[in-house]
Design an enzyme around this catalytic site. Structure first.
Site, PDB file in Angstrom:
ATOM      1  N   LEU A 145       0.847  -1.200   0.000  1.00 13.89           N
ATOM      2  CA  LEU A 145       0.000   0.000   0.000  1.00 13.89           C
ATOM      3  C   LEU A 145       0.879   1.246   0.000  1.00 13.89           C
ATOM      4  CD1 LEU A 145      -2.810  -0.903   2.568  1.00 13.89           C
ATOM      5  CD2 LEU A 145      -2.615  -1.491   0.161  1.00 13.89           C
ATOM      6  N   GLY A 186       2.524  -9.567   5.928  1.00 15.64           N
ATOM      7  CA  GLY A 186       2.867  -8.816   7.132  1.00 15.64           C
ATOM      8  C   GLY A 186       2.771  -7.327   6.864  1.00 15.64           C
ATOM      9  N   GLY A 187       2.376  -6.537   7.874  1.00 10.55           N
ATOM     10  CA  GLY A 187       2.234  -5.107   7.694  1.00 10.55           C
ATOM     11  C   GLY A 187       1.233  -4.806   6.596  1.00 10.55           C
ATOM     12  N   ASP A 188       1.648  -3.982   5.628  1.00 13.27           N
ATOM     13  CA  ASP A 188       0.764  -3.630   4.506  1.00 13.27           C
ATOM     14  C   ASP A 188       1.200  -4.329   3.224  1.00 13.27           C
ATOM     15  OD1 ASP A 188       3.119  -2.120   4.487  1.00 13.27           O
ATOM     16  OD2 ASP A 188       2.222  -0.560   3.249  1.00 13.27           O
ATOM     17  N   GLU A 189       1.877  -5.457   3.358  1.00 20.23           N
ATOM     18  CA  GLU A 189       2.349  -6.212   2.200  1.00 20.23           C
ATOM     19  C   GLU A 189       1.466  -7.438   1.956  1.00 20.23           C
ATOM     20  OE1 GLU A 189       7.145  -5.225   2.548  1.00 20.23           O
ATOM     21  OE2 GLU A 189       6.362  -7.181   3.155  1.00 20.23           O
TER      22      GLU A 189
END
Length: 284
Positions: A145, A186-189
């Protein structure tokens, strides 16, 4: 000796009859209360017929195995009662086994699913790579993102989580059982692995993802415009998961550097092709 062997074989035949009867009863009673009145009536009739047939079959085999012996008075009632108890015991055991297997599948699902988005997580990705054919043609799309960190830092993790849920919900439509698998890395991945997917099909998929995810998201009191950068790589020969992810990740960072909201294809020799959502391309 022959008589004993015959009796033993007849006794063995009663086991699959009992097992088949119990399995059929469990299948018919599954989600019974959620069926309409007509379906419940039909299932009830089938349950009675199958249970009666199973009891009769077990009794007939038992009678055949004891045909040389004098039947005691009331033996029919006793034998039917014993067969009924056998079916009840098997039904209980089968139902407990089904419950255990269901709970096991639920735990497995929890282990492989991301609790925030409902997509497959890193464990699910590892499981996918472990069961992937060694020379299968794959396209790997690495999504990130744009400006997510600034949104997360400015508005808080709660809004960031809502945004991840919204994007994850948009990505679910691109899932295809047995062909496309979507993971939250993980995170925005996010990572999408498409089987039997060539370059043209991978580019079409990337454009569709950009069209569906690049938009304004209404989250509580906030109107947030969010785009996605995508890196694409294709497998060549034997699959190396680490290399594919590294290539797709590198292509994704190139897409960000070239202006975000676009996809970039990793090619052999580090040649890149970049295409933004509007459709213009740039190669270097």
């Amino acid at each position: 000796m022959m008589e004993e062997a015959r009796n033993y074989i007849l006794a063995l035949f009663s086991v699959p009859i009992a097992a088949l009867t119990v399995y059929s009863l469990l299948r018919l009673t599954r989600n019974f209360t959620y069926k309409n009145q007509r379906a419940r009536a039909v299932r009830t009739s089938l349950i009675i017929l199958i249970a009666s047939g199973g009891l009769y079959g077990m009794h007939w085999l038992g009678k055949q195995s004891q045909s040389g012996l004098k039947q005691a008075e009331g033996s029919l009632f006793i034998s039917l009662a014993l067969y009924a108890l056998t079916l009840l015991a098997l039904t209980y055991l089968f139902s407990k086994l089904r419950q255990i297997l269901t709970e096991r599948e639920q735990l497995k699902e929890l282990a492989y699913r991301d609790t925030l988005t409902g997509l497959l997580n890193k464990n699910g990705m590892d499981h996918f790579w472990d069961h992937c054919k060694p020379n299968e043609q794959l396209a790997v799309l690495f999504l990130d993102l744009d400006r997510f960190k600034s949104i997360n830092d400015r508005l808080g993790h709660h809004v960031g989580d809502l945004l991840l849920q919204a994007v994850g919900g948009s990505l679910k439509q691109f899932s295809s059982k047995g062909k496309r698998h979507i993971f939250r890395n993980g995170g925005d991945e996010f990572v999408i692995v498409a089987k039997r997917c060539g370059r043209k099909e991978a580019e079409q998929l990337a454009m569709q993802i950009l069209e569906q995810t690049t938009r304004i998201y209404s989250l509580e009191r906030h109107e947030l415009f969010v785009s996605v950068s995508i890196g694409i790589t294709l497998s060549h020969g034997r699959i190396d998961p680490m290399t594919l992810l590294k290539e797709a990740d590198s292509a994704m960072y190139s897409a960000k550097q070239l202006g975000k909201g676009r996809y970039t294809i990793h090619k052999q020799g580090n040649t890149l092709k970049s295409v933004n959502w509007a459709g213009s391309s740039k190669a270097n």
